[in-house]
Write an enzyme that holds these catalytic residues in place. Structure first.
Site, PDB file in Angstrom:
ATOM      1  CD  GLU A  62     -13.554  -9.792 -23.659  1.00  8.80           C
ATOM      2  OE1 GLU A  62     -12.481 -10.056 -24.357  1.00  8.80           O
ATOM      3  OE2 GLU A  62     -14.328  -9.099 -23.735  1.00  8.80           O
ATOM      4  CG  ASP A  78      -9.829  -9.307 -25.668  1.00  9.60           C
ATOM      5  OD1 ASP A  78     -10.149  -7.948 -25.627  1.00  9.60           O
ATOM      6  OD2 ASP A  78     -10.510 -10.356 -25.768  1.00  9.60           O
ATOM      7  CB  ILE A  80     -11.708 -12.968 -30.191  1.00 11.09           C
ATOM      8  CG1 ILE A  80     -11.146 -14.295 -30.268  1.00 11.09           C
ATOM      9  CG2 ILE A  80     -11.823 -12.051 -31.297  1.00 11.09           C
ATOM     10  CD1 ILE A  80     -12.410 -14.949 -31.000  1.00 11.09           C
ATOM     11  CG  ASP A  81      -9.556  -5.959 -28.571  1.00  9.16           C
ATOM     12  OD1 ASP A  81     -10.624  -5.802 -27.926  1.00  9.16           O
ATOM     13  OD2 ASP A  81      -8.826  -5.171 -29.001  1.00  9.16           O
ATOM     14  CB  THR A  83     -16.101 -10.666 -29.909  1.00  8.97           C
ATOM     15  OG1 THR A  83     -14.845 -10.955 -29.192  1.00  8.97           O
ATOM     16  CG2 THR A  83     -16.896 -11.883 -30.042  1.00  8.97           C
TER      17      THR A  83
HETATM   18  C1  LIP Z   1     -14.096  -4.313 -28.127  1.00 10.56           C
HETATM   19  C2  LIP Z   1     -13.117  -3.154 -27.994  1.00 10.56           C
HETATM   20  C3  LIP Z   1     -13.503  -2.022 -28.875  1.00 10.56           C
HETATM   21  C4  LIP Z   1     -14.945  -1.527 -28.551  1.00 10.56           C
HETATM   22  C5  LIP Z   1     -15.972  -2.439 -28.509  1.00 10.56           C
HETATM   23  C6  LIP Z   1     -15.403  -3.981 -27.898  1.00 10.56           C
HETATM   24  P1  LIP Z   1     -14.327  -6.750 -27.432  1.00 10.56           P
HETATM   25  O1  LIP Z   1     -13.651  -5.419 -27.003  1.00 10.56           O
HETATM   26  O2  LIP Z   1     -11.802  -3.743 -28.377  1.00 10.56           O
HETATM   27  O3  LIP Z   1     -12.561  -1.000 -28.530  1.00 10.56           O
HETATM   28  O4  LIP Z   1     -15.279  -0.429 -28.921  1.00 10.56           O
HETATM   29  O5  LIP Z   1     -17.195  -2.194 -28.216  1.00 10.56           O
HETATM   30  O6  LIP Z   1     -15.530  -3.679 -26.460  1.00 10.56           O
HETATM   31  O7  LIP Z   1     -15.661  -6.895 -26.764  1.00 10.56           O
HETATM   32  O8  LIP Z   1     -14.459  -7.175 -28.852  1.00 10.56           O
HETATM   33  O9  LIP Z   1     -13.242  -7.863 -26.738  1.00 10.56           O
END
Ligand code: LIP
Length: 267
Positions: A62, A78, A80-81, A83
């Site tokens: 990412e 990713d 931190i998914d 964030t």
């Molecule tokens: C997140 C996604 C989540 C979405 C958020 C964001 P990030 O990813 O995992 O499903 O609803 O808006 O995109 O940006 O934290 O890696």
């Protein structure tokens, strides 16, 4: 799968330890699409460890430019998914690490293995054709409840116009299900569906690294994961639900405007 799990844990422990020091260092698709120094540090750790362990593989992450490879395998990471949850001190964030073959287009790739290491210290992992596990316990979902009793996860885009369209869709879906949960991390959402803590999940506009590992955990646990026409899930729309309600959920979403959410949302 073991490499994915090991590296997801290593990066997960790094970001959990560094959470109190997290600061926003940049933004991406919008001013609220934040990046912290911990996102960057975690992806740097993942990339350096993959260079050690799998030097011929490509990497898509990412926070950095893609790295090419010669093996045909690409690691989709990713760091931190979730964030925003991470930065605000809320639960539900994870490190997501997946290995795919056939390139990085979700409509044509094959996910080989994946691991999601969550803020609670939970490890979800899967290998294609071999199953999915949560902290070493095999995950096998039986059929889900009827749609009207479905606890449905979803998420929203960082762009205001995207959220406006998504809000119109969820408003039409909400009365037809048990309830909605917006937890903030696609990879965790998919793993919670895999273990039955949510019944189903959908989201528009996910990036490949958001869902590569979680989609494999869910599918290897017996959940159907697909796109609006029943083919592979992609960056347009991902729908994850038990086979018994998947078509009905897709039809409800389509009636609410999910096929073209960004163009002409329903009245
Ligand atoms: C997140 C996604 C989540 C979405 C958020 C964001 P990030 O990813 O995992 O499903 O609803 O808006 O995109 O940006 O934290 O890696």
């Amino acid at each position: 799968m073991d490499i994915a799990a090991t590296l997801a844990r290593e990066a997960g422990e790094l970001v959990i330890e560094g959470r109190a020091r997290a600061e926003v260092t940049s933004t991406k698709s919008s001013p609220i699409d934040i990046v912290t120094q911990m996102d960057v540090a975690a992806e740097g750790l993942l990339r350096s460890r993959l260079a050690q362990l799998r030097p011929d593989d490509a990497i898509m992450g990412e926070e950095s430019e893609d790295t090419s490879g010669t093996s045909g395998v690409t690691w989709v990471v990713d760091p931190i998914d979730g964030t925003v949850n991470y930065f605000y001190g809320l639960p539900h964030f994870a490190v997501s690490v997946a290995a795919v073959e056939g390139g990085t287009d979700p409509s044509t790739w094959r996910i080989l293995a994946g691991a999601v290491y969550g803020d609670s210290g939970t490890e979800w992992k899967a290998a294609v054709g071999h199953g999915a596990w949560r902290n070493g316990q095999r995950l096998q979902r039986s059929e889900g409840p009827p749609l009207s009793a479905t606890l449905l996860g979803t998420g929203f885009n960082y762009r205001a116009e995207g959220r406006a369209a998504q809000g119109k869709i969820v408003a039409q879906v909400l009365p037809q299900v048990r309830d909605i949960r917006r937890l903030g991390s696609a990879s965790v959402d998919l793993c919670l569906v895999a273990e039955g803590k949510m019944d189903a999940y959908y989201e528009h506009g996910l990036r490949p690294w958001d869902f590569a590992a979680g989609a494999l955990v869910a599918s290897e646990a017996g959940i159907r994961v697909g796109g609006i026409d029943g083919g592979p899930a992609d960056s347009h729309l991902l729908i994850a639900a038990a086979e018994s309600v998947w078509d009905e959920l897709r039809d409800v979403l389509e009636a609410a405007g999910a096929r073209r959410p960004w163009e002409s949302p329903p009245a």
